[in-house]
Write a protein that holds these residues in place. Sequence first.
Motif, PDB file in Angstrom:
ATOM      1  N   ASP A   1      17.121  35.095  31.712  1.00 39.02           N
ATOM      2  CA  ASP A   1      18.335  35.619  31.070  1.00 39.02           C
ATOM      3  C   ASP A   1      19.097  36.554  32.000  1.00 39.02           C
ATOM      4  O   ASP A   1      20.334  36.539  32.042  1.00 39.02           O
ATOM      5  N   MET A   2      18.351  37.380  32.750  1.00 39.14           N
ATOM      6  CA  MET A   2      19.009  38.296  33.680  1.00 39.14           C
ATOM      7  C   MET A   2      19.685  37.538  34.818  1.00 39.14           C
ATOM      8  O   MET A   2      20.761  37.911  35.270  1.00 39.14           O
ATOM      9  N   HIS A   3      19.042  36.457  35.277  1.00 42.35           N
ATOM     10  CA  HIS A   3      19.662  35.641  36.323  1.00 42.35           C
ATOM     11  C   HIS A   3      20.963  35.007  35.820  1.00 42.35           C
ATOM     12  O   HIS A   3      21.970  34.968  36.533  1.00 42.35           O
ATOM     13  N   ILE A   4      20.925  34.516  34.586  1.00 43.61           N
ATOM     14  CA  ILE A   4      22.132  33.921  34.003  1.00 43.61           C
ATOM     15  C   ILE A   4      23.214  34.980  33.836  1.00 43.61           C
ATOM     16  O   ILE A   4      24.393  34.736  34.111  1.00 43.61           O
ATOM     17  N   LYS A   5      22.789  36.177  33.387  1.00 44.80           N
ATOM     18  CA  LYS A   5      23.752  37.272  33.241  1.00 44.80           C
ATOM     19  C   LYS A   5      24.359  37.639  34.591  1.00 44.80           C
ATOM     20  O   LYS A   5      25.565  37.923  34.686  1.00 44.80           O
ATOM     21  N   ARG A   6      23.527  37.614  35.636  1.00 43.18           N
ATOM     22  CA  ARG A   6      24.053  37.906  36.973  1.00 43.18           C
ATOM     23  C   ARG A   6      25.094  36.868  37.386  1.00 43.18           C
ATOM     24  O   ARG A   6      26.130  37.208  37.954  1.00 43.18           O
ATOM     25  N   MET A   7      24.818  35.591  37.091  1.00 50.43           N
ATOM     26  CA  MET A   7      25.781  34.541  37.403  1.00 50.43           C
ATOM     27  C   MET A   7      27.097  34.777  36.664  1.00 50.43           C
ATOM     28  O   MET A   7      28.182  34.587  37.229  1.00 50.43           O
ATOM     29  N   GLU A   8      26.993  35.177  35.396  1.00 51.99           N
ATOM     30  CA  GLU A   8      28.210  35.465  34.628  1.00 51.99           C
ATOM     31  C   GLU A   8      28.991  36.620  35.250  1.00 51.99           C
ATOM     32  O   GLU A   8      30.216  36.552  35.384  1.00 51.99           O
ATOM     33  N   LEU A   9      28.260  37.679  35.645  1.00 55.76           N
ATOM     34  CA  LEU A   9      28.923  38.828  36.268  1.00 55.76           C
ATOM     35  C   LEU A   9      29.547  38.455  37.599  1.00 55.76           C
ATOM     36  O   LEU A   9      30.646  38.906  37.935  1.00 55.76           O
ATOM     37  N   MET A  10      28.838  37.608  38.381  1.00 63.15           N
ATOM     38  CA  MET A  10      29.388  37.165  39.656  1.00 63.15           C
ATOM     39  C   MET A  10      30.648  36.336  39.445  1.00 63.15           C
ATOM     40  O   MET A  10      31.619  36.447  40.207  1.00 63.15           O
ATOM     41  N   GLY A  11      30.646  35.518  38.372  1.00 58.62           N
ATOM     42  CA  GLY A  11      31.846  34.748  38.061  1.00 58.62           C
ATOM     43  C   GLY A  11      33.005  35.647  37.682  1.00 58.62           C
ATOM     44  O   GLY A  11      34.138  35.442  38.124  1.00 58.62           O
ATOM     45  N   ARG A  12      32.698  36.664  36.870  1.00 62.29           N
ATOM     46  CA  ARG A  12      33.758  37.611  36.487  1.00 62.29           C
ATOM     47  C   ARG A  12      34.266  38.385  37.692  1.00 62.29           C
ATOM     48  O   ARG A  12      35.472  38.619  37.832  1.00 62.29           O
ATOM     49  N   GLU A  13      33.346  38.771  38.573  1.00 58.53           N
ATOM     50  CA  GLU A  13      33.762  39.488  39.781  1.00 58.53           C
ATOM     51  C   GLU A  13      34.636  38.603  40.656  1.00 58.53           C
ATOM     52  O   GLU A  13      35.645  39.046  41.203  1.00 58.53           O
ATOM     53  N   ASN A  14      34.242  37.325  40.774  1.00 65.71           N
ATOM     54  CA  ASN A  14      35.022  36.399  41.593  1.00 65.71           C
ATOM     55  C   ASN A  14      36.427  36.218  41.032  1.00 65.71           C
ATOM     56  O   ASN A  14      37.417  36.209  41.778  1.00 65.71           O
ATOM     57  N   ILE A  15      36.525  36.070  39.699  1.00 64.09           N
ATOM     58  CA  ILE A  15      37.839  35.931  39.063  1.00 64.09           C
ATOM     59  C   ILE A  15      38.671  37.186  39.275  1.00 64.09           C
ATOM     60  O   ILE A  15      39.874  37.123  39.572  1.00 64.09           O
ATOM     61  N   ALA A  16      38.021  38.343  39.136  1.00 66.72           N
ATOM     62  CA  ALA A  16      38.752  39.604  39.319  1.00 66.72           C
ATOM     63  C   ALA A  16      39.277  39.721  40.739  1.00 66.72           C
ATOM     64  O   ALA A  16      40.429  40.126  40.964  1.00 66.72           O
ATOM     65  N   ARG A  17      38.445  39.367  41.713  1.00 68.21           N
ATOM     66  CA  ARG A  17      38.888  39.431  43.115  1.00 68.21           C
ATOM     67  C   ARG A  17      40.014  38.441  43.379  1.00 68.21           C
ATOM     68  O   ARG A  17      40.993  38.760  44.067  1.00 68.21           O
ATOM     69  N   ALA A  18      39.875  37.224  42.821  1.00 65.61           N
ATOM     70  CA  ALA A  18      40.909  36.211  43.024  1.00 65.61           C
ATOM     71  C   ALA A  18      42.227  36.657  42.400  1.00 65.61           C
ATOM     72  O   ALA A  18      43.301  36.528  43.014  1.00 65.61           O
ATOM     73  N   ASN A  19      42.150  37.189  41.177  1.00 66.10           N
ATOM     74  CA  ASN A  19      43.374  37.673  40.524  1.00 66.10           C
ATOM     75  C   ASN A  19      43.996  38.830  41.299  1.00 66.10           C
ATOM     76  O   ASN A  19      45.227  38.938  41.390  1.00 66.10           O
ATOM     77  N   HIS A  20      43.138  39.702  41.840  1.00 65.82           N
ATOM     78  CA  HIS A  20      43.653  40.824  42.623  1.00 65.82           C
ATOM     79  C   HIS A  20      44.412  40.314  43.847  1.00 65.82           C
ATOM     80  O   HIS A  20      45.515  40.795  44.153  1.00 65.82           O
ATOM     81  N   ARG A  21      43.830  39.321  44.526  1.00 63.59           N
ATOM     82  CA  ARG A  21      44.501  38.747  45.695  1.00 63.59           C
ATOM     83  C   ARG A  21      45.817  38.086  45.313  1.00 63.59           C
ATOM     84  O   ARG A  21      46.842  38.261  45.982  1.00 63.59           O
ATOM     85  N   MET A  22      45.787  37.315  44.233  1.00 65.02           N
ATOM     86  CA  MET A  22      47.007  36.618  43.808  1.00 65.02           C
ATOM     87  C   MET A  22      48.083  37.591  43.357  1.00 65.02           C
ATOM     88  O   MET A  22      49.269  37.399  43.636  1.00 65.02           O
ATOM     89  N   ASN A  23      47.642  38.645  42.665  1.00 63.83           N
ATOM     90  CA  ASN A  23      48.623  39.642  42.229  1.00 63.83           C
ATOM     91  C   ASN A  23      49.270  40.342  43.413  1.00 63.83           C
ATOM     92  O   ASN A  23      50.454  40.700  43.369  1.00 63.83           O
ATOM     93  N   GLN A  24      48.481  40.536  44.469  1.00 59.28           N
ATOM     94  CA  GLN A  24      49.056  41.130  45.671  1.00 59.28           C
ATOM     95  C   GLN A  24      50.166  40.250  46.237  1.00 59.28           C
ATOM     96  O   GLN A  24      51.186  40.736  46.713  1.00 59.28           O
ATOM     97  N   VAL A  25      49.943  38.923  46.176  1.00 61.88           N
ATOM     98  CA  VAL A  25      50.939  37.995  46.714  1.00 61.88           C
ATOM     99  C   VAL A  25      52.131  37.851  45.778  1.00 61.88           C
ATOM    100  O   VAL A  25      53.288  37.847  46.211  1.00 61.88           O
ATOM    101  N   LEU A  26      51.845  37.766  44.474  1.00 60.73           N
ATOM    102  CA  LEU A  26      52.908  37.452  43.523  1.00 60.73           C
ATOM    103  C   LEU A  26      53.652  38.668  43.001  1.00 60.73           C
ATOM    104  O   LEU A  26      54.858  38.593  42.729  1.00 60.73           O
ATOM    105  N   ASP A  27      52.961  39.786  42.851  1.00 57.39           N
ATOM    106  CA  ASP A  27      53.556  40.904  42.130  1.00 57.39           C
ATOM    107  C   ASP A  27      53.883  42.120  42.991  1.00 57.39           C
ATOM    108  O   ASP A  27      54.639  42.986  42.558  1.00 57.39           O
TER     109      ASP A  27
END
Length: 215
Positions: free
Chosen positions: A134-160
Amino acid sequence: MANLLTRIKDTILADFHGILDEKEKKNPIALLNQYLRQCEAEVEKVRKLVERQHSLKDQFAREHREAAALAEKRKYQAGVAQQAGETELYEFAVQEQVAYEERAAKLQDALQNAGAELIGLEKKYEEMKHKLKDMHIKRMELMGRENIARANHRMNQVLDTNAYTNKSSRTFEEMESYLDRLENQVNSSYHRNTIDARIAQLEKQVKNEETHSIS
């Protein structure tokens, strides 16, 4: 001296926990990975304990079978000695029979206890494995959220970001200015070449007309 060492230890621990807190703020995923590795190490320790308990249970079972078999053997031998009138041998065989029966009874209790303890260990071991998964799965979920946050941050830098937009605008303006200068240079060169060719042609015509007039 002891108090001094205690204060030094407390200071070091405070600094260490401060570093961990700072690391958690900077990279919580890395700290989570470290925690999961520690949990995996604990699960591995429990797995070895479960295997050891299995081995102990098997040893109890073997010892019980051996003691029970020897008790039956001495019981049979006591009967033979009794029929033969060998009182001393009969008494010795009976004593051995009782000793083996008592040992077999103790081993039976130990075997049952080892089995019950093994069931408890296996249950907790399975719970630990599920918790770790369960902790490994939770880590994967957190890594996915972190990846999305980083991607959105990069895109916002370009777009906004106005700074990026202004930089892009300046880049396009500089490119357009460069192309305008290049076009002017090409056109100017073309016109110069055209004028030179036209003048040369006119000079040739004038010379031809002067030659015809003299003739």
